[in-house]
Motif scaffolding. Structure first.
Motif, mmCIF file in Angstrom:
data_model
loop_
_atom_site.group_PDB
_atom_site.id
_atom_site.type_symbol
_atom_site.label_atom_id
_atom_site.label_comp_id
_atom_site.label_asym_id
_atom_site.label_seq_id
_atom_site.Cartn_x
_atom_site.Cartn_y
_atom_site.Cartn_z
ATOM 1 N N ILE A 100 5.782 17.933 -10.234
ATOM 2 C CA ILE A 100 4.858 16.727 -10.432
ATOM 3 C C ILE A 100 4.420 17.026 -11.859
ATOM 4 N N PRO A 101 4.561 16.247 -12.798
ATOM 5 C CA PRO A 101 4.114 16.105 -14.106
ATOM 6 C C PRO A 101 2.481 16.399 -14.213
ATOM 7 N N LEU B 234 8.146 2.126 -6.441
ATOM 8 C CA LEU B 234 7.447 0.634 -6.299
ATOM 9 C C LEU B 234 7.511 -0.072 -7.799
ATOM 10 N N VAL B 235 6.967 0.754 -8.836
ATOM 11 C CA VAL B 235 6.875 -0.003 -10.023
ATOM 12 C C VAL B 235 8.195 -0.193 -10.682
ATOM 13 N N GLU B 236 9.279 0.493 -10.375
ATOM 14 C CA GLU B 236 10.853 0.430 -10.704
ATOM 15 C C GLU B 236 11.031 -0.838 -9.985
ATOM 16 N N ALA B 237 11.001 -0.853 -8.748
ATOM 17 C CA ALA B 237 11.384 -2.032 -8.010
ATOM 18 C C ALA B 237 11.034 -3.485 -8.569
ATOM 19 N N LEU B 238 9.623 -3.496 -8.581
ATOM 20 C CA LEU B 238 8.851 -4.507 -9.210
ATOM 21 C C LEU B 238 9.596 -4.876 -10.423
ATOM 22 N N ASP B 239 9.406 -3.960 -11.444
ATOM 23 C CA ASP B 239 10.180 -4.132 -12.819
ATOM 24 C C ASP B 239 11.373 -4.769 -12.922
ATOM 25 N N LYS B 240 12.379 -4.359 -11.859
ATOM 26 C CA LYS B 240 13.653 -4.873 -11.774
ATOM 27 C C LYS B 240 13.968 -5.791 -10.965
ATOM 28 N N ARG C 141 7.176 9.156 3.613
ATOM 29 C CA ARG C 141 7.936 9.840 2.614
ATOM 30 C C ARG C 141 7.485 11.445 3.034
ATOM 31 N N PRO C 142 8.821 12.316 3.015
ATOM 32 C CA PRO C 142 8.346 13.874 3.010
ATOM 33 C C PRO C 142 7.249 14.204 2.098
ATOM 34 N N MET D 54 1.037 -1.270 0.058
ATOM 35 C CA MET D 54 -0.099 -0.060 -0.004
ATOM 36 C C MET D 54 0.987 1.220 -0.064
ATOM 37 N N VAL D 55 0.368 2.081 -0.900
ATOM 38 C CA VAL D 55 1.218 3.253 -1.018
ATOM 39 C C VAL D 55 0.802 4.488 -0.244
ATOM 40 N N ARG D 56 1.144 5.024 1.027
ATOM 41 C CA ARG D 56 0.915 5.853 2.209
ATOM 42 C C ARG D 56 1.111 7.527 1.730
ATOM 43 N N GLY D 57 0.167 8.250 2.012
ATOM 44 C CA GLY D 57 0.373 9.731 1.640
ATOM 45 C C GLY D 57 0.211 9.913 0.076
ATOM 46 N N GLU D 58 1.306 11.107 -0.106
ATOM 47 C CA GLU D 58 1.266 11.485 -1.464
ATOM 48 C C GLU D 58 2.098 10.177 -2.369
ATOM 49 N N GLY D 59 1.418 10.022 -3.144
ATOM 50 C CA GLY D 59 1.839 8.661 -4.199
ATOM 51 C C GLY D 59 2.860 8.961 -5.216
ATOM 52 N N GLU D 60 2.970 10.031 -5.562
ATOM 53 C CA GLU D 60 3.461 10.105 -6.850
ATOM 54 C C GLU D 60 5.016 9.327 -6.870
#
Length: 235
Positions: free
Chosen positions: A53-54, A13-19, A44-45, A1-7
């Motif tokens: 943020i894009p 998380l995606v990068e870690a799972l992908d690699k 996360r601060p 689960m992503v807590r707080g601001e998720g960007e």
């Protein structure tokens, strides 16, 4: 689960799972490890400059499905974070209590994409309190008018962060409805839920909106009860 601001957390998380990398150390993430034990990484601060943020990748969304009846619409969040203490609201758990707003230029850029690339003329600003910074709210409204975007929009306000200058600018900038968190007409209940306003401020804000030609829509918390004399203390 992503807590707080998720960007940033979700990206890592995606990068870690992908690699195939471990999840340990990703700030703002909660997960179960291989043994089934729940792991809560450190928070996360908050993102300090939200202009970093894009802009949302609208081209990846089914924009044709975003309609209110037959009217295509778009949504924009120009700020995040709420410094108030309303007991019924969990917004601060995600975005924190420190308010941070996009620059006027960034707001106009995103609105221009929705207007000219996707033909959206009906916009809802999703900020908890669009008028928290009244000067900025006026600047955004004036920029919308100055750029000739020709859009119609709605936004939310607290009754004590709204005045005639803000109302006039919003109306001239294309706003047609302002949402007020009135919550209750009883001071005792307002104090109990930590709203920090008075019924008279709600009455005055609605009158100010209507005088400027805006529709006023109030939200209410139904069912709040407290014994007379009991006081709620903010955390």
């Amino acid at each position: 689960m992503v807590r707080g601001e998720g960007e940033i957390t979700f990206k890592e998380l995606v990068e870690a799972l992908d690699k195939g990398k471990p999840l340990k150390g990703i700030l703002g993430l909660s997960y179960r490890d291989k043994t089934g034990k729940l792991r809560n990484e450190a928070p996360r601060p908050l993102i300090q400059n939200v202009d970093n943020i894009p802009i949302p990748a609208y081209d990846l969304l089914p924009m044709e499905l975003y309609r209110a009846g037959r009217t295509p619409f778009g949504t924009v969040m120009t700020s995040r974070g709420c410094p108030f203490n309303c007991v019924f609201c969990s917004s601060w758990l995600q975005f924190g209590k420190r308010w941070r707003g996009h620059s006027v230029e960034r707001v106009i850029e995103e609105l221009s994409i929705l207007r000219y690339e996707y033909g959206r003329r009906e916009i809802e600003f999703l900020d908890d309190t669009f008028t928290l910074n009244k000067v900025r709210a006026v600047e955004i409204a004036e920029a919308i008018k100055g750029e000739g975007l020709d859009i119609h929009w709605t936004a939310s306000s607290r009754v004590n962060t709204f005045n005639e200058k803000v109302a006039k600018a919003m109306k001239e900038g294309g706003c047609h409805t302002v949402y007020f968190g009135i919550e209750s007409g009883t001071q005792r209940i307002l104090d109990f839920i930590g709203k920090g306003i008075t019924p008279q401020q709600a009455i005055d804000a609605v009158k100010t909106a209507k005088k400027a030609g805006l529709r006023a829509l109030g939200s209410f918390i139904i069912g709040s009860r407290t014994r007379r004399g009991r006081r709620w203390t903010p955390p």
